[in-house]
Write a protein that holds these residues in place. Sequence first.
Motif, short mmCIF file in Angstrom:
data_model
loop_
_atom_site.label_atom_id
_atom_site.label_comp_id
_atom_site.label_asym_id
_atom_site.label_seq_id
_atom_site.Cartn_x
_atom_site.Cartn_y
_atom_site.Cartn_z
N VAL A 66 17.48 32.65 71.78
CA VAL A 66 18.04 31.62 72.65
C VAL A 66 18.25 30.31 71.91
CG1 VAL A 66 15.85 30.69 73.51
CG2 VAL A 66 17.87 30.68 75.00
N GLU A 67 17.51 30.10 70.83
CA GLU A 67 17.67 28.86 70.06
C GLU A 67 19.08 28.69 69.51
OE1 GLU A 67 13.29 29.63 70.10
OE2 GLU A 67 15.07 30.87 69.75
N VAL A 68 19.79 29.80 69.31
CA VAL A 68 21.17 29.70 68.83
C VAL A 68 22.03 29.01 69.89
CG1 VAL A 68 23.21 30.97 68.08
CG2 VAL A 68 20.93 31.73 67.36
N ALA A 126 23.08 21.45 71.74
CA ALA A 126 22.86 20.20 71.00
C ALA A 126 24.16 19.66 70.42
CB ALA A 126 21.84 20.43 69.88
N GLY A 127 25.01 20.57 69.92
CA GLY A 127 26.29 20.13 69.37
C GLY A 127 27.18 19.53 70.43
N ALA A 165 17.71 19.70 67.91
CA ALA A 165 18.48 20.72 67.20
C ALA A 165 17.72 21.19 65.96
CB ALA A 165 19.85 20.18 66.81
N GLN A 166 17.11 20.25 65.25
CA GLN A 166 16.34 20.61 64.07
C GLN A 166 15.17 21.51 64.43
OE1 GLN A 166 16.82 19.47 60.50
NE2 GLN A 166 15.64 21.39 60.56
N GLN A 167 14.51 21.23 65.55
CA GLN A 167 13.39 22.06 66.00
C GLN A 167 13.85 23.47 66.34
OE1 GLN A 167 11.45 19.96 69.20
NE2 GLN A 167 11.06 18.15 67.94
N HIS A 168 15.01 23.57 67.00
CA HIS A 168 15.55 24.90 67.33
C HIS A 168 15.85 25.68 66.05
CE1 HIS A 168 15.57 23.71 71.43
NE2 HIS A 168 16.66 22.98 71.38
#
Length: 235
Positions: free
Chosen positions: A140-142, A148-149, A173-176
């Motif tokens: 799901v992070e994708v 985020a974008g 976004a960095q965390q994902h």
Amino acid sequence: MIVSDFKMNVTLMLILIAFLLSSCAGGRPAEQKNAVSSATAQSSRNEKLLTVASPFEDITEYVLAGQKEKITLSLKAYGEQAPQLDSVLSRRAKEELKSLVSGIEQAQRQGHFEEIALKSVEAYRVLIESLDRGSLQAPVEVSLLDYAGFKTRALLHRKAVDWSSIQSTVNEAQQHWNAIEPRVMDKGLRDAVNTAMEGMKKASAARNTDMADFAAQVDLALVDLLEGYFRRTAK
């Protein structure tokens, strides 16, 4: 110096993305779909959520592209699909989504299109976060990188840019990406996403609107490649 470094990173991103697109293109055109349609789900629950999420991603894109006349059609599509959510959303998610849709409709009546984009991307997030993660081929992070974008671009679209919110979004976004990077064995793709993340951070730190918008678009392009990567490796 920050802007100069950013330009160097952008150049590297473009080279890497061009290479990755050419290497992934052969015989796999379906892998270049947007994140909602390509986030492969195996459960009926996820299929319903992804179907209903699609109009909100479309609305955000229409606002950013200046295609305001298409917003009504996407809201209509959501209205037709919304009954599917009764059995798959939690009470809290239903209430949040209802509030966001009401806000979108009000903003449309008032002609506040920048608010439409922001509320639409948040509606997309509510639905994505409700997915059954165990039934997804791509983590799901994708899709949250996709969120985020789009959120970054929506925030940049405002007349008064909220750089604090942009920096928070970039940090998320960095965390994902940190959560899924160890699963990406393709060095070219991994390096490209790392470069994109660094570019987004430097652009937001420099408060450079054009560069931040470009970096966010690179993030969105890489989401498609990540989706394709996880589908291939899941086979």
